[in-house]
Write a protein that holds these residues in place. Structure first.
Motif, PDB file in Angstrom:
ATOM      1  N   LEU A   1       3.294  23.967   4.458  1.00 31.49           N
ATOM      2  CA  LEU A   1       4.046  22.749   4.756  1.00 31.49           C
ATOM      3  C   LEU A   1       5.509  23.032   5.087  1.00 31.49           C
ATOM      4  CD1 LEU A   1       2.621  20.320   2.038  1.00 31.49           C
ATOM      5  CD2 LEU A   1       1.684  20.948   4.279  1.00 31.49           C
ATOM      6  N   ASP A   2       5.906  24.301   5.053  1.00 30.73           N
ATOM      7  CA  ASP A   2       7.239  24.669   5.509  1.00 30.73           C
ATOM      8  C   ASP A   2       7.286  24.650   7.039  1.00 30.73           C
ATOM      9  OD1 ASP A   2       7.932  25.063   2.892  1.00 30.73           O
ATOM     10  OD2 ASP A   2       7.880  27.254   2.975  1.00 30.73           O
TER      11      ASP A   2
ATOM     12  N   HIS B   1       5.130  22.084  -2.183  1.00 33.93           N
ATOM     13  CA  HIS B   1       6.115  21.501  -1.257  1.00 33.93           C
ATOM     14  C   HIS B   1       6.135  19.973  -1.436  1.00 33.93           C
ATOM     15  CE1 HIS B   1       8.415  21.978   2.592  1.00 33.93           C
ATOM     16  NE2 HIS B   1       8.261  20.665   2.548  1.00 33.93           N
TER      17      HIS B   1
ATOM     18  N   GLU C   1       1.699   9.814  -3.756  1.00 36.86           N
ATOM     19  CA  GLU C   1       2.209  11.154  -4.015  1.00 36.86           C
ATOM     20  C   GLU C   1       1.714  11.616  -5.364  1.00 36.86           C
ATOM     21  OE1 GLU C   1       6.286  13.749  -4.862  1.00 36.86           O
ATOM     22  OE2 GLU C   1       6.433  11.572  -4.625  1.00 36.86           O
TER      23      GLU C   1
ATOM     24  N   CYS D   1       3.686  28.922   2.102  1.00 34.68           N
ATOM     25  CA  CYS D   1       3.389  27.497   2.041  1.00 34.68           C
ATOM     26  C   CYS D   1       3.145  26.944   3.444  1.00 34.68           C
ATOM     27  CB  CYS D   1       4.540  26.735   1.382  1.00 34.68           C
ATOM     28  SG  CYS D   1       4.257  24.948   1.329  1.00 34.68           S
TER      29      CYS D   1
ATOM     30  N   CYS E   1       5.177  14.994   4.755  1.00 33.98           N
ATOM     31  CA  CYS E   1       6.160  15.911   4.194  1.00 33.98           C
ATOM     32  C   CYS E   1       7.516  15.220   4.199  1.00 33.98           C
ATOM     33  CB  CYS E   1       6.214  17.201   5.006  1.00 33.98           C
ATOM     34  SG  CYS E   1       4.694  18.170   4.913  1.00 33.98           S
TER      35      CYS E   1
ATOM     36  N   HIS F   1      11.579  23.364   0.660  1.00 33.75           N
ATOM     37  CA  HIS F   1      10.421  23.644  -0.178  1.00 33.75           C
ATOM     38  C   HIS F   1      10.705  23.427  -1.654  1.00 33.75           C
ATOM     39  CE1 HIS F   1       6.639  25.723  -1.266  1.00 33.75           C
ATOM     40  NE2 HIS F   1       7.339  26.231  -2.259  1.00 33.75           N
TER      41      HIS F   1
ATOM     42  N   LEU G   1      -1.145  13.940   5.726  1.00 35.41           N
ATOM     43  CA  LEU G   1      -0.116  14.448   4.834  1.00 35.41           C
ATOM     44  C   LEU G   1       1.238  13.949   5.313  1.00 35.41           C
ATOM     45  CD1 LEU G   1      -2.450  16.469   4.055  1.00 35.41           C
ATOM     46  CD2 LEU G   1      -0.637  18.087   3.513  1.00 35.41           C
TER      47      LEU G   1
ATOM     48  N   HIS H   1       5.572  16.503  -0.897  1.00 31.48           N
ATOM     49  CA  HIS H   1       4.770  15.802   0.101  1.00 31.48           C
ATOM     50  C   HIS H   1       3.915  14.739  -0.570  1.00 31.48           C
ATOM     51  CE1 HIS H   1       1.635  18.435  -1.505  1.00 31.48           C
ATOM     52  NE2 HIS H   1       0.735  17.701  -0.884  1.00 31.48           N
TER      53      HIS H   1
END
Length: 379
Positions: free
Chosen positions: A73-74, A186, A174, A71, A130, A135, A128, A188
Motif C-alpha cells: 500500500l506504499d 499501512h 477501518e 508493504c 489508503c 506508512h 481499499l 487504510h
C-alpha cells in the motif's frame, strides 16, 4: 479535491483523490506483470438464520503482515512496485486484489445436487482506501484537511457503488490493530458493496419500521433525541454531530456518532456536515488512543441505508458511525466467548456511563471551522 481514475495491470480500477490539481497520478502505468483476477466468491444461505455467508477461499493467499519495506500500500518507488503505481498520493481507492465479493461475478453455481445447499454467485465490490502515503501514520495523525479528503472519497464511492445493480448496501470501515485481525499495517480502510443487506442493517431496518408503526416517529431521530436529553452518555456534540456511548453498549468503549440532521448515507452529507465531521472524527480517534498506555485497536464502521434495485436508499434509515475497541482495560481484551459467539447475547464489563466519562476526560475540544478546505475542487 480533484478525482482522477486509472487502471492497474490486471484491469482493476484505481482512483486518486488529490488535494492539488493536475498531479497526473492516474496516468502512471502499473508495471507489474499481473495475471487477471480470478476471484470465485459464492454466497451460501444459512436457513436457520436466513443469513448469507460469503465463501471466498481464494483469500487464503492474500498478503499477510509483510515487513514494512514490502508493504503493497506504499507508493511505487523505483523497482519497488506496489498496488499504487504513482510515486506519491494523498488519498487513493482501488479494487481489492483479493476481494471477498467478486467484480465481475464468477460463473453461476451448477444446478443444485446438494439438497442442503442454497447458493448464488458472490457478486459485489470490495475496495481499499489508503488514507495517506505515510506508512507509519494512523488516521488520528491526519490533518483536518486530509480527513476531509477521505470523507469526500467515502461519499463519492458510496454514491457510485449504490448505483451498481449488484449492490444492496455500501459499508465503509477501518480495522486498526493486529488484535482486530489486520493483515496490513499501512493506514487504510475498506469499502464493501454487499449484494444483500447485512444482518445488522436488516435488523435496524426492521426495528425502524416497527418503531414508525408503533409511534409514528423515526427510530434514529428518537434514539438521538433520547440520548441527548439524558446527556450523561454524550461524549461530543457540535452544531452538526453528536456522539454518545449507547445505553446498551455491547463493547467496553463504543461511540455511535450521528449527524444531527439525518441523512441515509455519506454521499448525502452537505459541506458543513463534512467540514465538522473531519474535526469530530479526529477528536474521537485521538480520545480512543488516550484511553490506554498504547494506541487502542478499533473498528470504525459506517452504517448506511440499504438501497433498492434502482439505487434509492431506505428513507427511514439514519447514517451513523459505530466506533469501538476490543480493549476493556490496559492489557485486557474483550473476547467474544460463549455467550456472545454462541448465543449473540452480549455481556459488557464496563458501564456505558463510565465509558462516556472516561472518553470525555481525554477528548480534545473541537474548534469551530477546524477544516481548511480552501482550493477544494469539485469531483
Amino acid at each position: 479535491m480533484w478525482r482522477s481514475s486509472g487502471r492497474l495491470a490486471d484491469g482493476r480500477q484505481i482512483i486518486y483523490y488529490d488535494e492539488t490539481p493536475a498531479t497526473g497520478r492516474a496516468a502512471v502505468q502499473d508495471r507489474r506483470p499481473l495475471p487477471p483476477i480470478a476471484a470465485m466468491s459464492q454466497l451460501r444461505r444459512d436457513p436457520l438464520l436466513d443469513d448469507w455467508v460469503v465463501l471466498a477461499a481464494h483469500r487464503q493467499d492474500r498478503t499477510f503482515l509483510p515487513p514494512p519495506d514490502q508493504c503493497p500500500l506504499d507508493p511505487t518507488h523505483g523497482d519497488r512496485l506496489t498496488e499504487i503505481p504513482a510515486a506519491d498520493y494523498d488519498v487513493v481507492v482501488f479494487e481489492n486484489r483479493f476481494p471477498s465479493l467478486a467484480t465481475p461475478a464468477g460463473p453461476a453455481p451448477e444446478p443444485p445436487t446438494d439438497p442442503a445447499l442454497d447458493a448464488r454467485t458472490g457478486a459485489g465490490r470490495c475496495e481499499l482506501v489508503c488514507f495517506t502515503a505515510d506508512h507509519t501514520a494512523s488516521f488520528a495523525d491526519l490533518t483536518p484537511r486530509r480527513a476531509r479528503t477521505v470523507i469526500e472519497a467515502w461519499a463519492d464511492r458510496t454514491a457510485e457503488l449504490n448505483a451498481l445493480p449488484e449492490v444492496a448496501n455500501v459499508y465503509a470501515f477501518e480495522n486498526r490493530g493486529e488484535e482486530i485481525g489486520v493483515t496490513l499495517h499501512h493506514p487504510h480502510g475498506q469499502i464493501y458493496g454487499y449484494p444483500f443487506a447485512p444482518p445488522r442493517i436488516r435488523r435496524m431496518v426492521a426495528a425502524a419500521r416497527a418503531h414508525r408503526e408503533r409511534t409514528g416517529g423515526n427510530l434514529f431521530d428518537d434514539v438521538v433525541a433520547a440520548e441527548r436529553a439524558a446527556g450523561r452518555r454524550v461524549v461530543i456534540e457540535t452544531s452538526h454531530w453528536i456522539g454518545f456511548v449507547p445505553a446498551a453498549a455491547r463493547w467496553p468503549y463504543e461511540v455511535r456518532l450521528f449527524p444531527r440532521r439525518r441523512v441515509p448515507g455519506l454521499h448525502r452529507l452537505d459541506d458543513a456536515q463534512r467540514d465538522d465531521l473531519a474535526a469530530v472524527y479526529l477528536a474521537l480517534l485521538r480520545a480512543f488512543d488516550r484511553l490506554f498506555p498504547t494506541p487502542a485497536p478499533y473498528i470504525a464502521a459506517w452504517h448506511q441505508a440499504p438501497v433498492d434495485a434502482a439505487g434509492v436508499p431506505d428513507p427511514d434509515f439514519g447514517l451513523h458511525l459505530q466506533l469501538f475497541t476490543l480493549r476493556r482495560a490496559a492489557g485486557k481484551l474483550k473476547y467474544l466467548a460463549g455467550s456472545e459467539s454462541g448465543m449473540e447475547a452480549w455481556i459488557n464489563d464496563v458501564a456505558p456511563e463510565d465509558a462516556a466519562g472516561r472518553l470525555r476526560a481525554v477528548l480534545d475540544p473541537v474548534p469551530a471551522g477546524a477544516t481548511d478546505h480552501t482550493e477544494q475542487g469539485a469531483l
